[in-house]
Scaffold this motif. Structure first.
Motif, PDB file in Angstrom:
ATOM      1  N   VAL A 283      -8.442  -8.041  -9.210  1.00 13.06           N
ATOM      2  CA  VAL A 283      -7.983  -6.905  -8.409  1.00 13.06           C
ATOM      3  C   VAL A 283      -7.328  -5.858  -9.299  1.00 13.06           C
ATOM      4  CG1 VAL A 283      -6.452  -6.189  -6.534  1.00 13.06           C
ATOM      5  CG2 VAL A 283      -7.576  -8.409  -6.428  1.00 13.06           C
TER       6      VAL A 283
ATOM      7  N   ALA B 227       0.833  -1.208   0.000  1.00 16.15           N
ATOM      8  CA  ALA B 227       0.000   0.000   0.000  1.00 16.15           C
ATOM      9  C   ALA B 227       0.866   1.256   0.000  1.00 16.15           C
ATOM     10  CB  ALA B 227      -0.923  -0.011   1.219  1.00 16.15           C
TER      11      ALA B 227
ATOM     12  N   LYS C 225      -8.530  -0.907   3.828  1.00 17.12           N
ATOM     13  CA  LYS C 225      -8.545  -2.331   4.177  1.00 17.12           C
ATOM     14  C   LYS C 225      -8.602  -3.148   2.900  1.00 17.12           C
ATOM     15  CE  LYS C 225     -11.280  -5.643   6.908  1.00 17.12           C
ATOM     16  NZ  LYS C 225     -12.478  -5.797   7.769  1.00 17.12           N
ATOM     17  N   SER C 226      -7.927  -4.281   2.881  1.00 19.68           N
ATOM     18  CA  SER C 226      -7.918  -5.131   1.692  1.00 19.68           C
ATOM     19  C   SER C 226      -9.281  -5.778   1.461  1.00 19.68           C
ATOM     20  CB  SER C 226      -6.874  -6.240   1.829  1.00 19.68           C
ATOM     21  OG  SER C 226      -5.573  -5.728   1.769  1.00 19.68           O
ATOM     22  N   SER C 227      -9.669  -5.858   0.205  1.00 19.83           N
ATOM     23  CA  SER C 227     -10.861  -6.615  -0.170  1.00 19.83           C
ATOM     24  C   SER C 227     -10.532  -8.102  -0.103  1.00 19.83           C
ATOM     25  CB  SER C 227     -11.265  -6.257  -1.600  1.00 19.83           C
ATOM     26  OG  SER C 227     -10.255  -6.678  -2.512  1.00 19.83           O
TER      27      SER C 227
ATOM     28  N   ALA D 227      -7.132  -0.883  -5.652  1.00 21.97           N
ATOM     29  CA  ALA D 227      -7.481  -1.573  -4.405  1.00 21.97           C
ATOM     30  C   ALA D 227      -6.429  -1.357  -3.328  1.00 21.97           C
ATOM     31  CB  ALA D 227      -7.653  -3.066  -4.675  1.00 21.97           C
ATOM     32  N   LEU D 228      -5.202  -1.018  -3.746  1.00 24.40           N
ATOM     33  CA  LEU D 228      -4.122  -0.792  -2.790  1.00 24.40           C
ATOM     34  C   LEU D 228      -4.252   0.538  -2.062  1.00 24.40           C
ATOM     35  CD1 LEU D 228      -1.188  -2.082  -5.005  1.00 24.40           C
ATOM     36  CD2 LEU D 228      -2.133  -3.227  -2.998  1.00 24.40           C
TER      37      LEU D 228
ATOM     38  N   LEU E  35      -2.684  -3.734   4.435  1.00 26.69           N
ATOM     39  CA  LEU E  35      -3.273  -2.407   4.234  1.00 26.69           C
ATOM     40  C   LEU E  35      -3.767  -1.804   5.547  1.00 26.69           C
ATOM     41  CD1 LEU E  35      -3.107  -3.301   1.255  1.00 26.69           C
ATOM     42  CD2 LEU E  35      -5.308  -2.164   0.903  1.00 26.69           C
TER      43      LEU E  35
ATOM     44  N   LEU F 188      -2.718 -11.536  -2.464  1.00 30.25           N
ATOM     45  CA  LEU F 188      -1.531 -11.448  -1.619  1.00 30.25           C
ATOM     46  C   LEU F 188      -1.125 -12.822  -1.102  1.00 30.25           C
ATOM     47  CD1 LEU F 188      -2.428  -8.212   0.398  1.00 30.25           C
ATOM     48  CD2 LEU F 188      -0.736  -8.414  -1.435  1.00 30.25           C
TER      49      LEU F 188
ATOM     50  N   ASP G 216      -3.643  -8.302   7.299  1.00 26.83           N
ATOM     51  CA  ASP G 216      -3.878  -7.446   6.135  1.00 26.83           C
ATOM     52  C   ASP G 216      -2.852  -6.309   6.136  1.00 26.83           C
ATOM     53  OD1 ASP G 216      -4.778  -5.751   4.171  1.00 26.83           O
ATOM     54  OD2 ASP G 216      -6.671  -5.259   5.152  1.00 26.83           O
TER      55      ASP G 216
ATOM     56  N   LEU H 111      -8.215  -8.949  -2.943  1.00 29.60           N
ATOM     57  CA  LEU H 111      -6.824  -8.537  -2.773  1.00 29.60           C
ATOM     58  C   LEU H 111      -6.114  -9.457  -1.777  1.00 29.60           C
ATOM     59  CD1 LEU H 111      -4.426  -6.721  -3.281  1.00 29.60           C
ATOM     60  CD2 LEU H 111      -5.366  -5.089  -1.619  1.00 29.60           C
ATOM     61  N   LEU H 112      -6.815  -9.822  -0.705  1.00 28.83           N
ATOM     62  CA  LEU H 112      -6.204 -10.748   0.253  1.00 28.83           C
ATOM     63  C   LEU H 112      -5.867 -12.086  -0.418  1.00 28.83           C
ATOM     64  CD1 LEU H 112      -8.290 -10.186   3.501  1.00 28.83           C
ATOM     65  CD2 LEU H 112      -5.892  -9.593   3.131  1.00 28.83           C
TER      66      LEU H 112
END
Length: 292
Positions: free
Chosen positions: A184, A163, A193-195, A188-189, A252, A202, A250, A198-199
């Motif tokens: 993604v 992020a 908070k990560s969606s 989103a970064l 983010l 990652l 997370d 996105l999680l």
């Protein structure tokens, strides 16, 4: 010429995810390692500087390179490292490779796929391990395992700071094809908070990174220098523990870093494990070059 020292972020070797020139390393190597670190940290801070434009960053990186090669004496970090290399009879190849990576940081903001990211790591991370192995006189046969560990360390850092890299530098190291596969976008970064998507992305990258760590697992057994092997074991342990955090936290919305207290405990456990493994494994060790 602007002194590169004036552009330092204030980050030091004590702020890294891994020990740079710890007491584990023999004291005869520490001055050279710290000279290398200070040169690299200065170049990295230039590439990441929020107030410099791209042309100025590239010019400053060129100045560090020409200073390292002895074409002027204007940059203290280059002078110090050049002298340290000369004292040990070492060429500057690994430091020059890292400058290539910092130029990429200035000019390349996206990575199409995993292979592109690993290519970047071949300049941004692998030369650090190769430098350390050369300092300790280890055989080049140890390089592939070291390369894998160093790439994993770099990618861990990319995941921890994904992020911040995007918000501050518009730089995204997450491979674009893997982001697309998980639905993604880079925007989103920039969320607090990560969606879920996105999680998932990652954690896909964490799994790939753990495969790199496994590729490097044999390194500490095959090294000749026991103290350095223990140092590498500590670094590997930190990398694995950060990877575990990335699997459940997370980056983010949470700080995904090891505490100082936990690092001390992990370090002791890693050293003990390394010594036991070396004592009970019959694999032949590499032999350091004469005079190292």
């Amino acid at each position: 010429m602007t002194p590169a020292s004036e552009l330092r972020s204030g980050k030091t070797d004590r702020d890294e995810n891994f020990p740079v020139a710890s007491w584990i390393i023999h004291k005869r190597h520490r001055a050279l390692i710290l000279a290398f670190y200070n040169f690299v940290r200065t170049a990295d801070d230039i590439a990441d500087h929020a107030l410099l434009d791209a042309s100025t960053k590239l010019s400053m990186l060129d100045e560090l390179e020409t200073g390292l090669l002895g074409q002027h004496d204007e940059q203290v970090e280059a002078n110090t490292l050049r002298a340290a290399f000369a004292e040990r009879g070492m060429a500057p190849r690994h430091a020059l490779d890292l400058l290539t990576a910092f130029r990429m940081d200035v000019t390349k903001l996206r990575y199409a796929d995993w292979d592109e990211l690993i290519h970047y790591c071949s300049f941004s991370a692998m030369p650090v391990g190769r430098f350390m192995l050369e300092v300790h006189g280890e055989d080049k046969a140890t390089w592939p395992a070291s390369d894998a560990i160093c790439a994993a360390l770099q990618i861990n850092n990319h995941l921890q700071d994904c992020a911040k890299d995007y918000r501050d530098l518009d730089r995204v190291y997450l491979p674009q094809d893997i982001m697309r596969r998980h639905g993604v976008s880079v925007e989103a970064l920039d969320k607090p908070k990560s969606s879920p998507e996105l999680l998932a992305c990652l954690r896909d990258l964490v799994a790939r990174n753990e495969a790199l760590l496994r590729e490097g697992d044999s390194l500490t057994v095959h090294m000749a220098d026991t103290r350095f092997a223990c140092n590498i074991a500590v670094i590997e342990k930190f990398a694995w523990e950060i990877s575990k955090l990335l699997r459940v936290h997370d980056p983010l919305s949470e700080k995904v870093h090891l505490s100082k207290g936990s690092m001390a405990g992990y370090a002791l456990a890693a050293m003990a494990g390394c010594l036991w493994r070396r004592a009970t494994t019959s694999a032949p060790l590499s032999r350091p070059a004469a005079g190292k």
